[in-house]
Design a protein around this motif. Structure first.
Motif, PDB file in Angstrom:
ATOM      1  N   SER A   1       0.817  -1.214   0.000  1.00 46.93           N
ATOM      2  CA  SER A   1       0.000   0.000   0.000  1.00 46.93           C
ATOM      3  C   SER A   1       0.851   1.263   0.000  1.00 46.93           C
ATOM      4  CB  SER A   1      -0.958   0.003   1.202  1.00 46.93           C
ATOM      5  OG  SER A   1      -0.241  -0.070   2.415  1.00 46.93           O
ATOM      6  N   ALA A   2       1.996   1.248   0.689  1.00 49.99           N
ATOM      7  CA  ALA A   2       2.848   2.447   0.728  1.00 49.99           C
ATOM      8  C   ALA A   2       3.411   2.779  -0.648  1.00 49.99           C
ATOM      9  CB  ALA A   2       3.980   2.249   1.729  1.00 49.99           C
ATOM     10  N   LEU A   3       3.812   1.754  -1.417  1.00 50.40           N
ATOM     11  CA  LEU A   3       4.308   1.981  -2.767  1.00 50.40           C
ATOM     12  C   LEU A   3       3.190   2.508  -3.653  1.00 50.40           C
ATOM     13  CD1 LEU A   3       6.649  -1.064  -3.578  1.00 50.40           C
ATOM     14  CD2 LEU A   3       7.191   1.103  -2.453  1.00 50.40           C
TER      15      LEU A   3
ATOM     16  N   ILE B   1       4.335   2.302 -17.619  1.00 53.36           N
ATOM     17  CA  ILE B   1       4.355   1.704 -16.278  1.00 53.36           C
ATOM     18  C   ILE B   1       3.611   0.377 -16.268  1.00 53.36           C
ATOM     19  CG2 ILE B   1       3.723   2.016 -13.856  1.00 53.36           C
ATOM     20  CD1 ILE B   1       5.747   4.069 -14.697  1.00 53.36           C
ATOM     21  N   ILE B   2       4.221  -0.615 -15.631  1.00 54.20           N
ATOM     22  CA  ILE B   2       3.523  -1.842 -15.238  1.00 54.20           C
ATOM     23  C   ILE B   2       3.418  -1.788 -13.717  1.00 54.20           C
ATOM     24  CG2 ILE B   2       3.659  -4.353 -15.082  1.00 54.20           C
ATOM     25  CD1 ILE B   2       5.375  -4.287 -17.647  1.00 54.20           C
ATOM     26  N   HIS B   3       2.234  -1.953 -13.189  1.00 53.36           N
ATOM     27  CA  HIS B   3       2.072  -1.810 -11.734  1.00 53.36           C
ATOM     28  C   HIS B   3       1.147  -2.909 -11.209  1.00 53.36           C
ATOM     29  CE1 HIS B   3       1.805   1.331  -8.254  1.00 53.36           C
ATOM     30  NE2 HIS B   3       1.581   0.098  -7.788  1.00 53.36           N
ATOM     31  N   LEU B   4       1.687  -3.748 -10.326  1.00 52.86           N
ATOM     32  CA  LEU B   4       0.898  -4.764  -9.633  1.00 52.86           C
ATOM     33  C   LEU B   4       0.578  -4.214  -8.247  1.00 52.86           C
ATOM     34  CD1 LEU B   4       2.810  -8.007 -10.666  1.00 52.86           C
ATOM     35  CD2 LEU B   4       0.889  -6.893 -11.807  1.00 52.86           C
ATOM     36  N   THR B   5      -0.682  -3.894  -8.021  1.00 51.15           N
ATOM     37  CA  THR B   5      -1.067  -3.104  -6.856  1.00 51.15           C
ATOM     38  C   THR B   5      -1.459  -3.913  -5.622  1.00 51.15           C
ATOM     39  OG1 THR B   5      -3.388  -3.073  -7.554  1.00 51.15           O
ATOM     40  CG2 THR B   5      -1.958  -1.287  -8.366  1.00 51.15           C
ATOM     41  N   GLY B   6      -1.769  -5.211  -5.796  1.00 49.00           N
ATOM     42  CA  GLY B   6      -2.472  -5.899  -4.722  1.00 49.00           C
ATOM     43  C   GLY B   6      -3.929  -5.443  -4.750  1.00 49.00           C
ATOM     44  N   LYS B   7      -4.731  -5.963  -3.839  1.00 46.62           N
ATOM     45  CA  LYS B   7      -6.158  -5.624  -3.853  1.00 46.62           C
ATOM     46  C   LYS B   7      -6.394  -4.175  -3.406  1.00 46.62           C
ATOM     47  CE  LYS B   7      -7.028  -7.414   0.818  1.00 46.62           C
ATOM     48  NZ  LYS B   7      -7.841  -8.333   1.636  1.00 46.62           N
ATOM     49  N   ASP B   8      -7.508  -3.612  -3.775  1.00 49.33           N
ATOM     50  CA  ASP B   8      -8.025  -2.308  -3.334  1.00 49.33           C
ATOM     51  C   ASP B   8      -7.498  -1.096  -4.103  1.00 49.33           C
ATOM     52  OD1 ASP B   8      -9.470  -3.676  -1.377  1.00 49.33           O
ATOM     53  OD2 ASP B   8      -7.901  -3.404   0.135  1.00 49.33           O
ATOM     54  N   TYR B   9      -6.302  -1.165  -4.701  1.00 55.10           N
ATOM     55  CA  TYR B   9      -5.715   0.037  -5.297  1.00 55.10           C
ATOM     56  C   TYR B   9      -5.785   0.066  -6.825  1.00 55.10           C
ATOM     57  CZ  TYR B   9      -3.635   1.756  -0.931  1.00 55.10           C
ATOM     58  OH  TYR B   9      -3.441   2.259   0.317  1.00 55.10           O
TER      59      TYR B   9
ATOM     60  N   ARG C   1      -4.653   3.057 -11.680  1.00 54.27           N
ATOM     61  CA  ARG C   1      -4.829   3.136 -13.130  1.00 54.27           C
ATOM     62  C   ARG C   1      -5.299   4.537 -13.534  1.00 54.27           C
ATOM     63  NH1 ARG C   1      -8.177  -0.772 -13.790  1.00 54.27           N
ATOM     64  NH2 ARG C   1      -6.695  -2.403 -14.369  1.00 54.27           N
ATOM     65  N   LYS C   2      -6.217   5.095 -12.766  1.00 57.04           N
ATOM     66  CA  LYS C   2      -6.746   6.429 -13.060  1.00 57.04           C
ATOM     67  C   LYS C   2      -5.657   7.491 -12.935  1.00 57.04           C
ATOM     68  CE  LYS C   2     -10.447   9.631 -11.738  1.00 57.04           C
ATOM     69  NZ  LYS C   2     -11.596   9.873 -10.810  1.00 57.04           N
TER      70      LYS C   2
ATOM     71  N   SER D   1      -0.035   2.617 -19.289  1.00 57.84           N
ATOM     72  CA  SER D   1       0.190   1.718 -18.151  1.00 57.84           C
ATOM     73  C   SER D   1      -0.538   0.397 -18.314  1.00 57.84           C
ATOM     74  CB  SER D   1      -0.265   2.376 -16.840  1.00 57.84           C
ATOM     75  OG  SER D   1      -1.677   2.528 -16.816  1.00 57.84           O
ATOM     76  N   TYR D   2      -0.041  -0.589 -17.568  1.00 57.00           N
ATOM     77  CA  TYR D   2      -0.694  -1.892 -17.412  1.00 57.00           C
ATOM     78  C   TYR D   2      -0.804  -2.102 -15.911  1.00 57.00           C
ATOM     79  CZ  TYR D   2      -1.361  -6.975 -17.403  1.00 57.00           C
ATOM     80  OH  TYR D   2      -1.845  -8.247 -17.190  1.00 57.00           O
ATOM     81  N   VAL D   3      -2.013  -2.056 -15.383  1.00 55.79           N
ATOM     82  CA  VAL D   3      -2.230  -2.124 -13.939  1.00 55.79           C
ATOM     83  C   VAL D   3      -3.118  -3.313 -13.615  1.00 55.79           C
ATOM     84  CG1 VAL D   3      -3.101  -0.904 -11.900  1.00 55.79           C
ATOM     85  CG2 VAL D   3      -2.017   0.390 -13.753  1.00 55.79           C
ATOM     86  N   GLN D   4      -2.645  -4.161 -12.708  1.00 53.66           N
ATOM     87  CA  GLN D   4      -3.404  -5.329 -12.261  1.00 53.66           C
ATOM     88  C   GLN D   4      -3.173  -5.522 -10.767  1.00 53.66           C
ATOM     89  OE1 GLN D   4      -5.519  -7.286 -14.018  1.00 53.66           O
ATOM     90  NE2 GLN D   4      -5.173  -6.090 -15.887  1.00 53.66           N
ATOM     91  N   PRO D   5      -4.109  -6.141 -10.056  1.00 56.08           N
ATOM     92  CA  PRO D   5      -3.879  -6.407  -8.631  1.00 56.08           C
ATOM     93  C   PRO D   5      -2.809  -7.470  -8.406  1.00 56.08           C
ATOM     94  CG  PRO D   5      -5.969  -7.349  -9.343  1.00 56.08           C
ATOM     95  CD  PRO D   5      -5.469  -6.514 -10.484  1.00 56.08           C
ATOM     96  N   PHE D   6      -2.807  -8.495  -9.266  1.00 52.10           N
ATOM     97  CA  PHE D   6      -1.855  -9.596  -9.128  1.00 52.10           C
ATOM     98  C   PHE D   6      -1.837 -10.352 -10.448  1.00 52.10           C
ATOM     99  CE2 PHE D   6      -0.578 -13.954  -7.915  1.00 52.10           C
ATOM    100  CZ  PHE D   6       0.582 -13.674  -7.211  1.00 52.10           C
ATOM    101  N   THR D   7      -0.779 -11.095 -10.693  1.00 57.21           N
ATOM    102  CA  THR D   7      -0.728 -11.920 -11.893  1.00 57.21           C
ATOM    103  C   THR D   7      -0.004 -13.221 -11.598  1.00 57.21           C
ATOM    104  OG1 THR D   7      -0.002 -12.039 -14.199  1.00 57.21           O
ATOM    105  CG2 THR D   7       1.418 -10.829 -12.678  1.00 57.21           C
ATOM    106  N   ASN D   8      -0.412 -14.264 -12.287  1.00 59.40           N
ATOM    107  CA  ASN D   8       0.315 -15.531 -12.216  1.00 59.40           C
ATOM    108  C   ASN D   8       1.331 -15.640 -13.342  1.00 59.40           C
ATOM    109  OD1 ASN D   8      -1.035 -16.655  -9.940  1.00 59.40           O
ATOM    110  ND2 ASN D   8      -2.823 -17.049 -11.230  1.00 59.40           N
ATOM    111  N   GLU D   9       1.476 -14.562 -14.114  1.00 66.39           N
ATOM    112  CA  GLU D   9       2.394 -14.560 -15.260  1.00 66.39           C
ATOM    113  C   GLU D   9       3.552 -13.597 -15.020  1.00 66.39           C
ATOM    114  OE1 GLU D   9       2.237 -16.584 -17.692  1.00 66.39           O
ATOM    115  OE2 GLU D   9       0.254 -17.457 -17.410  1.00 66.39           O
ATOM    116  N   MET D  10       4.249 -13.794 -13.908  1.00 69.17           N
ATOM    117  CA  MET D  10       5.346 -12.884 -13.579  1.00 69.17           C
ATOM    118  C   MET D  10       6.472 -12.945 -14.608  1.00 69.17           C
ATOM    119  SD  MET D  10       4.708 -10.909 -11.121  1.00 69.17           S
ATOM    120  CE  MET D  10       6.355 -10.220 -10.999  1.00 69.17           C
ATOM    121  N   ALA D  11       6.615 -14.058 -15.307  1.00 70.18           N
ATOM    122  CA  ALA D  11       7.659 -14.158 -16.332  1.00 70.18           C
ATOM    123  C   ALA D  11       7.456 -13.095 -17.408  1.00 70.18           C
ATOM    124  CB  ALA D  11       7.657 -15.548 -16.959  1.00 70.18           C
TER     125      ALA D  11
END
Length: 349
Positions: A196-198, A218-226, A231-232, A241-251
């Motif tokens: 959350s701090a990041l 920017i690619i940003h993996l935010t975790g939930k809630d953000y 993205r806005k 930008s590409y913004v997602q809470p999480f991904t299983n495709e870290m490669a």
């Protein structure tokens, strides 16, 4: 051969276990593997996704609450029952509170066990249990000083990475994410649970990064809630930008990245090193014994990262570094080569 892999709760603990299980399956196709995991949904999601058997137990982190002994005793009894029924040849502890009851159960049943340590400053559980282990496999050569009494049992192995951590052509990775193949790509990764701090910092930093909107993305993996808020913020400042809470495709994320902003957990650093990505590390300040700062300083000493403590973050900091990258890419290529020296080429073995 029967193997129990014990621990989990976060990617930093669980992912090395999955990597080891993959290696066992490749080398010993008839081996049986069972995970004793925590009851966190994270464990169930990733173990199910990778088709591994698991039995969750309620493994409480150490606490002074009066209920702790009761919950811990239940976890120990569950572990004793599981090991009695399964009768493994060896148990592999992944560190953290989730591994303690199963390791104690292994000691009770005289089942040999080894432990993995992903951080430069080892966790208290691993330091306590090391004396009974058959081996301590550490990500960091310098961690040996914490296991002096263990002698030759200490092995600097690096931490194993999952098979999914493949290296993909950069342009192909960016195309899969739907972003520009030409722009400098900065990724913000807060770990398996986000940070959350990041996220909050980048909301304000987006205004400064606007000056480079034609050159960076920017690619940003935010975790939930953000996710939507972040993205806005990029969109309103004209930043692709590409913004997602999480991904299983870290490669794909790592392969697309030129510069990464990350916490400094052990496994995150091994993955970043594997891809040779220059890093800005912002250690989580409340990690046990400040172990993330110790991890980050080791990489910084090797020339592979810029370390900024969270309390020292100032508006414009990331923008300044991005500008330096754009004007002196050679410096950052050298950082990438330096961090690659931490890559665990034979850790699975």
């Amino acid at each position: 051969m029967k193997v129990v892999i014990a621990g989990g709760g976060t990617g930093g603990h669980l992912f090395p276990g999955i990597a080891i299980a993959e290696a066992i399956n490749e080398r010993y196709p008839t081996a049986e593997i069972l995970f004793i995991s925590t009851k966190r949904a994270f464990d169930a999601t990733h173990l199910t996704l990778n088709n591994f058997r698991f039995q969750p137990i309620s493994s409480p982190p150490f606490s002074l609450k009066p209920t702790f002994p009761i919950i811990f005793l239940k976890a120990l009894i569950s572990s004793v029952k599981i090991l009695k029924q399964y009768q493994p040849n060896i148990l592999i502890g992944l560190g953290g509170f989730g591994s303690v009851p199963p390791i104690l159960a292994a000691i009770i049943w005289k089942i040999p066990f080894v432990i993995l340590e992903q951080n430069y400053v080892p966790g208290k559980a691993n330091r306590l249990l090391a004396r009974w282990s058959k081996g301590i496999y550490s990500q960091w050569a310098g961690a040996r000083k914490f296991f002096v009494a263990s002698g030759r049992k200490f092995i600097h192995s690096g931490s194993p990475l999952r098979n999914s951590m493949r290296i993909i052509d950069k342009n192909s990775a960016r195309c899969q994410l739907g972003i520009s193949p030409e722009k400098m790509t900065i990724s913000i990764v807060g770990g398996s649970q986000g940070a959350s701090a990041l996220n909050t910092f980048m909301l304000s930093e987006a205004e400064h990064l606007r000056s480079f909107k034609d050159k960076i993305q920017i690619i940003h993996l935010t975790g939930k809630d953000y996710e939507n808020t972040v993205r806005k913020a990029y969109s309103s400042n004209g930043i692709e930008s590409y913004v997602q809470p999480f991904t299983n495709e870290m490669a794909i994320i790592y392969s697309a990245t030129d510069l990464i902003i990350s916490r400094a957990g052990g496994i995150a650093l091994q993955e970043i090193a594997h891809y040779g990505i220059p890093a800005i590390l912002i250690p989580y300040p409340f990690a046990a014994e400040n172990h993330q700062l110790a991890n980050a300083r080791e990489v910084e000493k090797a020339g592979g990262a810029i370390v900024i403590e969270e309390k020292c973050l100032q508006k414009g900091t990331i923008t300044k570094i991005a500008g330096e990258f754009l004007s002196d890419s050679i410096k950052f290529l050298e950082m990438g080569r330096a961090i690659q020296s931490f890559a665990p080429y034979n850790a699975k073995n």
